[in-house]
Structure formats: structure tokens, C-alpha cells
Enzyme design. Structure first.
Site, PDB file in Angstrom:
ATOM      1  N   GLU A  13      -0.371 -10.823   2.979  1.00 52.36           N
ATOM      2  CA  GLU A  13      -0.383  -9.951   4.157  1.00 52.36           C
ATOM      3  C   GLU A  13      -0.851 -10.717   5.382  1.00 52.36           C
ATOM      4  O   GLU A  13      -0.282 -10.611   6.464  1.00 52.36           O
ATOM      5  CB  GLU A  13      -1.286  -8.738   3.924  1.00 52.36           C
ATOM      6  CG  GLU A  13      -0.734  -7.753   2.900  1.00 52.36           C
ATOM      7  CD  GLU A  13      -1.722  -6.660   2.553  1.00 52.36           C
ATOM      8  OE1 GLU A  13      -2.935  -6.852   2.741  1.00 52.36           O
ATOM      9  OE2 GLU A  13      -1.259  -5.592   2.084  1.00 52.36           O
ATOM     10  N   GLY A  20       0.820  -1.212   0.000  1.00 52.15           N
ATOM     11  CA  GLY A  20       0.000   0.000   0.000  1.00 52.15           C
ATOM     12  C   GLY A  20       0.852   1.258   0.000  1.00 52.15           C
ATOM     13  O   GLY A  20       2.070   1.203  -0.172  1.00 52.15           O
ATOM     14  N   ALA A  47      -3.864  -0.645   6.227  1.00 54.64           N
ATOM     15  CA  ALA A  47      -5.213  -1.229   6.331  1.00 54.64           C
ATOM     16  C   ALA A  47      -6.195  -0.297   5.639  1.00 54.64           C
ATOM     17  O   ALA A  47      -5.928   0.888   5.455  1.00 54.64           O
ATOM     18  CB  ALA A  47      -5.611  -1.410   7.789  1.00 54.64           C
TER      19      ALA A  47
HETATM   20  O1  DER Z   1      -4.423  -3.984   0.693  1.00 60.56           O
HETATM   21  C1  DER Z   1      -4.077  -3.638   1.844  1.00 60.56           C
HETATM   22  O2  DER Z   1      -4.542  -4.145   2.875  1.00 60.56           O
HETATM   23  C2  DER Z   1      -3.071  -2.545   1.946  1.00 60.56           C
HETATM   24  O3  DER Z   1      -2.457  -2.575   3.180  1.00 60.56           O
HETATM   25  C3  DER Z   1      -3.709  -1.227   1.590  1.00 60.56           C
HETATM   26  O4  DER Z   1      -5.093  -1.326   1.363  1.00 60.56           O
HETATM   27  C4  DER Z   1      -3.465  -0.108   2.589  1.00 60.56           C
HETATM   28  O5  DER Z   1      -3.754   1.026   1.874  1.00 60.56           O
HETATM   29  P1  DER Z   1      -2.958   2.417   2.010  1.00 60.56           P
HETATM   30  O6  DER Z   1      -1.808   2.210   2.966  1.00 60.56           O
HETATM   31  O7  DER Z   1      -2.489   2.713   0.629  1.00 60.56           O
HETATM   32  O8  DER Z   1      -3.982   3.349   2.529  1.00 60.56           O
END
Ligand code: DER
Length: 236
Positions: free
Chosen positions: A108, A31, A88
Site C-alpha cells: 500500500e 480492506g 485507512a
Molecule cells: O490495512 C489497511 O490499511 C487497509 O486499508 C484497511 O485497514 C482499511 O480498512 P477498512 O477499509 O476495511 O476499514
């Protein structure tokens, strides 16, 4: 922007609080927030990082580790991880979270489970009381391509997610394909259902063809949220 500053704030604080000098095996999530985790770890000093191995949660995560000059390792070589830090999509009051916005939630969840300590880092948008209130696309579900239509049927007609859809790619014709060669379904549920995340996660996981569900229950030890005013909210 304010949002990037919030992500950096959460990430730096989490690293300062949870990456200990004696930690050698470190799981790195996916992410747009996790790059700030790596940025802070690099700042910790090359010396400490020389003795460390960093385990990725997918292609993007691997690229981040390699481009940051950190030692890359595999979870099959290091199945027990000292600390995993990851982003997340939403985190509720009990640290249950929705993950999978980046279609990386299978690996993850493996690294979250393999870790002695699992820490979430996010901007304030992800800090909610109940799941499903700010993350509206629904629960990300990784499915084997062979079974995706059957699983969609199950979600539409049995589990109560008539709006469930196959996640289509934007810069590629056809569906998103994960690092594991699978498809992703996004399944929104009623708010009442999302107040019992473990129940709906288990029901989805039992559908044949489902590889992993983007709901992580009782896995994280702490969650850090950066706020626009420069403060950090910590949940644990
Ligand atoms: O896919 C996931 O769970 C990633 O951690 C992601 O969705 C987190 O998103 P961000 O850090 O870009 O807000």
C-alpha cells in the site's frame, strides 16, 4: 448497515472527485472500503476502463480487480501511478494515517508513494484528531520473520511500547504472514508519542529487520469519510 453505507458514500464521492477520464494507471488498495471504489469505477463505464490498468496492493486487491473484470497490471511495469485510492485505520488532522489493519501496508505504501495523487476513503470511525485515539491495536509493523523477536525487544525496552505483540492469525495456527512472506507486529504507544507520527515512524523504521511501518505521513492529498447521517466529511 450504516457503516457499509458510510464506506460506499466515501468511496463513490472520492472516485467522482479524483478519478479523471484521462487517468490510465489506477492503484487499488486493500480492506472493506475499497470494493466500493471499484464498484464506482466499474459504473464509470467499460469504455473508459478498457484503456485503463489497475495495480493491486496485494492478494485481496488483485482478486477484487480481476473479479470486477478490470485490467490487471503490475507496479514493476507501471511504477508511476496516476491515482491510488485506499482505506485507512485512522486519519488525523494532517492526513497522517495508520494503515496495516489488513497487514497490506508495505505494498500500500509503495503504491501510495508511486501515485501522483493518493486518496483515502473510510467510514467515520477513522476520522480522528490524533492517531491512536480510535485505532487501539497500535502501529502495524511488517518485519522479516528472522528479526521479529529482536524487534519486539527493541519496541518493549527502547521505543516505549511494552505492549507490542506479534499479530497471530485467527483461522491459521501461528502468526499472520503477509503477501510478502513476513510477520506483523502491532505496537501501541502513548498518546503523546502518537501526536508526532513522523518521529515514531522514523524510529521504528530504523530498527534492523523492519520492512515497513503502518504510519503514512504527508502522503495523502485528501481523505473522504462517510457519516451515518448520509453526509461526507472531506479533509485535505
Ligand atoms: O490495512 C489497511 O490499511 C487497509 O486499508 C484497511 O485497514 C482499511 O480498512 P477498512 O477499509 O476495511 O476499514
Amino acid at each position: 448497515t450504516g457503516l457499509e453505507k458510510s464506506k460506499q458514500l466515501a468511496a463513490w464521492t472520492a472516485v467522482d472527485n479524483h478519478v479523471k477520464p484521462e487517468h490510465r494507471i489506477i492503484g487499488i488498495g486493500s480492506g472493506s472500503t475499497v470494493p466500493y471504489v471499484v464498484e464506482r469505477i466499474v459504473q464509470l463505464g467499460a469504455e473508459a476502463n478498457q484503456a485503463r490498468v489497475f495495480i493491486p496492493t496485494g492478494f485481496q486487491s488483485k482478486e477484487l480487480i480481476v473479479s470486477s473484470g478490470l485490467n490487471l497490471g503490475d507496479v514493476d511495469e507501471y511504477p508511476t501511478i496516476d491515482v491510488t485510492l485506499d482505506g485507512a485505520d485512522e486519519v488525523d488532522r494532517e492526513l497522517n494515517c495508520i494503515k496495516g489493519g489488513g497487514a497490506c501496508h508495505l505494498r500500500e505504501k509503495v503504491l501510495a508513494e508511486a501515485a501522483t495523487t493518493f486518496i483515502l476513503v473510510a467510514d467515520h470511525r477513522k476520522n480522528v484528531e490524533f492517531l491512536g485515539t480510535s485505532w487501539t491495536p497500535g502501529i502495524p509493523i511488517e518485519v522479516v520473520p528472522f528479526a521479529y523477536a529482536k524487534v519486539l525487544q527493541n519496541l518493549h525496552h527502547i521505543l516505549g511500547s511494552p505492549q507490542a505483540t506479534l499479530r497471530m492469525a485467527v483461522k491459521k495456527a501461528g502468526p499472520v504472514v503477509t503477501d510478502n512472506g513476513n510477520f506483523v507486529i502491532d505496537a501501541p504507544f502513548d498518546p503523546e508519542v502518537m501526536k508526532k507520527p513522523y518521529t515514531i515512524m522514523a524510529q521504528i523504521k530504523m530498527l534492523t529487520g523492519v520492512v515497513e511501518v503502518g504510519v503514512f505521513c504527508h502522503m495523502a492529498q485528501a481523505a473522504y469519510f462517510g457519516n451515518e447521517d448520509g453526509s461526507v466529511t472531506v479533509k485535505w
